[in-house]
Design a protein around this motif. Structure first.
Motif, mmCIF file in Angstrom:
data_model
loop_
_atom_site.group_PDB
_atom_site.id
_atom_site.type_symbol
_atom_site.label_atom_id
_atom_site.label_comp_id
_atom_site.label_asym_id
_atom_site.label_seq_id
_atom_site.Cartn_x
_atom_site.Cartn_y
_atom_site.Cartn_z
ATOM 1 N N TRP A 216 0.836 -1.205 0.000
ATOM 2 C CA TRP A 216 0.000 0.000 0.000
ATOM 3 C C TRP A 216 0.871 1.256 0.000
ATOM 4 C CZ3 TRP A 216 -0.524 4.071 3.419
ATOM 5 C CH2 TRP A 216 -1.608 4.933 3.182
ATOM 6 N N LEU A 217 1.919 1.262 0.818
ATOM 7 C CA LEU A 217 2.794 2.421 0.863
ATOM 8 C C LEU A 217 3.489 2.645 -0.476
ATOM 9 C CD1 LEU A 217 4.421 1.957 4.381
ATOM 10 C CD2 LEU A 217 2.902 3.813 3.679
ATOM 11 N N TYR A 218 3.936 1.567 -1.081
ATOM 12 C CA TYR A 218 4.599 1.712 -2.378
ATOM 13 C C TYR A 218 3.614 2.213 -3.427
ATOM 14 C CZ TYR A 218 7.050 0.849 -6.698
ATOM 15 O OH TYR A 218 7.613 1.018 -7.929
ATOM 16 N N GLN A 219 2.418 1.640 -3.470
ATOM 17 C CA GLN A 219 1.427 2.057 -4.444
ATOM 18 C C GLN A 219 1.066 3.526 -4.274
ATOM 19 O OE1 GLN A 219 -0.173 0.848 -7.113
ATOM 20 N NE2 GLN A 219 1.217 -0.904 -7.086
ATOM 21 N N THR A 220 0.962 3.970 -3.035
ATOM 22 C CA THR A 220 0.633 5.368 -2.779
ATOM 23 C C THR A 220 1.689 6.288 -3.359
ATOM 24 O OG1 THR A 220 -0.571 4.790 -0.758
ATOM 25 C CG2 THR A 220 0.182 7.068 -0.977
ATOM 26 N N ARG A 221 2.952 5.960 -3.133
ATOM 27 C CA ARG A 221 4.043 6.770 -3.653
ATOM 28 C C ARG A 221 4.155 6.649 -5.179
ATOM 29 N NH1 ARG A 221 7.675 8.823 -0.168
ATOM 30 N NH2 ARG A 221 9.376 8.619 -1.671
ATOM 31 N N PHE A 222 3.938 5.452 -5.686
ATOM 32 C CA PHE A 222 4.009 5.236 -7.134
ATOM 33 C C PHE A 222 2.969 6.090 -7.854
ATOM 34 C CE2 PHE A 222 2.608 2.962 -10.955
ATOM 35 C CZ PHE A 222 3.812 2.799 -11.627
ATOM 36 N N ARG A 223 1.738 6.047 -7.382
ATOM 37 C CA ARG A 223 0.661 6.804 -8.011
ATOM 38 C C ARG A 223 0.867 8.307 -7.877
ATOM 39 N NH1 ARG A 223 -4.406 4.242 -8.923
ATOM 40 N NH2 ARG A 223 -4.200 1.982 -8.859
ATOM 41 N N ALA A 224 1.600 8.720 -6.857
ATOM 42 C CA ALA A 224 1.873 10.138 -6.653
ATOM 43 C C ALA A 224 3.067 10.613 -7.478
ATOM 44 C CB ALA A 224 2.125 10.414 -5.171
ATOM 45 N N GLY A 225 3.670 9.713 -8.245
ATOM 46 C CA GLY A 225 4.773 10.096 -9.108
ATOM 47 C C GLY A 225 6.091 10.283 -8.386
ATOM 48 N N LYS A 226 6.354 9.448 -7.383
ATOM 49 C CA LYS A 226 7.598 9.553 -6.621
ATOM 50 C C LYS A 226 8.747 8.772 -7.240
ATOM 51 C CE LYS A 226 5.645 12.077 -3.470
ATOM 52 N NZ LYS A 226 5.980 13.520 -3.377
ATOM 53 N N TYR A 227 8.470 7.948 -8.245
ATOM 54 C CA TYR A 227 9.516 7.094 -8.813
ATOM 55 C C TYR A 227 9.601 7.297 -10.317
ATOM 56 C CZ TYR A 227 8.713 4.747 -4.363
ATOM 57 O OH TYR A 227 8.547 4.473 -3.040
#
Length: 282
Positions: A27-38
């Motif tokens: 969930w934490l990774y998906q949240t950051r991924f969708r927010a354009g952190k990577y």
């Protein structure tokens, strides 16, 4: 260390004690991924290209956007492009071989604004009658034409019709096949009555045991995030598909770049591939 690995070291240990720790980390990774952190981050494994397309997070989808066609950074340095990486020299070698055999037309599959033409022309000095055609999506080709017009690049042209490659001498797919649907290259070649004699595949992830599709996030220079399906073919299946079309594999090489899809270790790709195929004489 990759951005994902660094993030794991900083954040994941802090949540290992939580109930359903793996679910929380996802969930934490998906949240950051969708927010354009990577930038060039990956998420999920899907049954096919279309399934991944339907699962794209909110945001820009694919590359057909003005934000993905930013060409300003190509005109801020002398010549506009970086020096030739060492991993591009196999492409130069086989392009030279094709030119020496009389090849005069090339389709650059997903060639963006023609950066490969400019890089290789520095070393190969393409003849005046050589024609390099870039196939890409409309916003990208529009930007490419604008840039080529400023440079009076007569040997470089752009198209949105991939089937113009039928009858050309060379097909180059440099870092583009992963953004196209499964078997795209083989499907197009099989539909062409007059196939290119030379096919060069460069900077392409090929997996040793499986094919899969994931989603990639790309951060634009304007800090916008775009998501796109990202397909990875099984290496032997990809090569066999080319052999079935009458090509022979003449050469292969590697680019030191790996691919990891978080929470899917079975999808690890150790290096990206380069391949040169030549059509057998009939």
């Amino acid at each position: 260390m990759t951005a994902m690995a660094a993030w794991n070291q900083r954040l994941l240990p802090a949540v290992r004690w939580l109930p359903a720790g793996t679910a929380m980390r996802r969930w934490l990774y998906q949240t950051r991924f969708r927010a354009g952190k990577y930038h060039c981050g990956y998420s999920g494994v899907y049954g096919g290209f279309e399934a991944a397309r339907l699962a794209l997070p909110p945001g820009l989808a694919g590359f057909d956007h003005d934000a993905m066609a930013d060409i300003d950074h190509y005109t801020t340095t002398a010549g506009g492009f970086e020096p030739m990486p060492a991993t591009e020299y196999p492409v130069l070698f086989w392009l030279r071989e094709a030119l020496d055999e009389g090849a005069r037309t090339l389709l650059d599959l997903g060639g963006y604004v023609g950066h490969a033409f400019r890089q290789y022309d520095r070393y190969l000095a393409f003849p005046e009658d050589f024609r390099w055609t870039v196939f890409d999506v409309p916003r990208i080709t529009e930007a490419g034409r604008a840039l080529a017009g400023k440079e009076a690049a007569q040997r470089l042209r752009f198209t949105n019709a991939v089937d113009e490659g039928c009858g050309m001498d060379i097909l180059l797919a440099a870092g583009s096949l992963q953004y196209l649907s499964e078997n795209y290259l083989q499907d197009r070649l099989s539909a062409w009555a007059d196939r290119p004699r030379h096919v060069i595949v460069q900077r392409t992830p090929l997996h040793a045991r499986r094919s899969f599709v994931t989603i990639q996030a790309v951060i634009t220079r304007a800090r916008q995030v775009a998501f796109c399906p990202y397909s990875v073919a099984e290496r032997a299946g990809f090569i066999n598909g080319m052999l079935a079309l009458g090509y022979q594999l003449v050469d292969s090489w590697e680019k030191p770049r790996s691919l990891d899809v978080p929470f899917h270790p079975e999808c690890h790709v150790e290096t990206y591939s380069g391949l040169y195929f030549r059509l057998k004489a009939s």
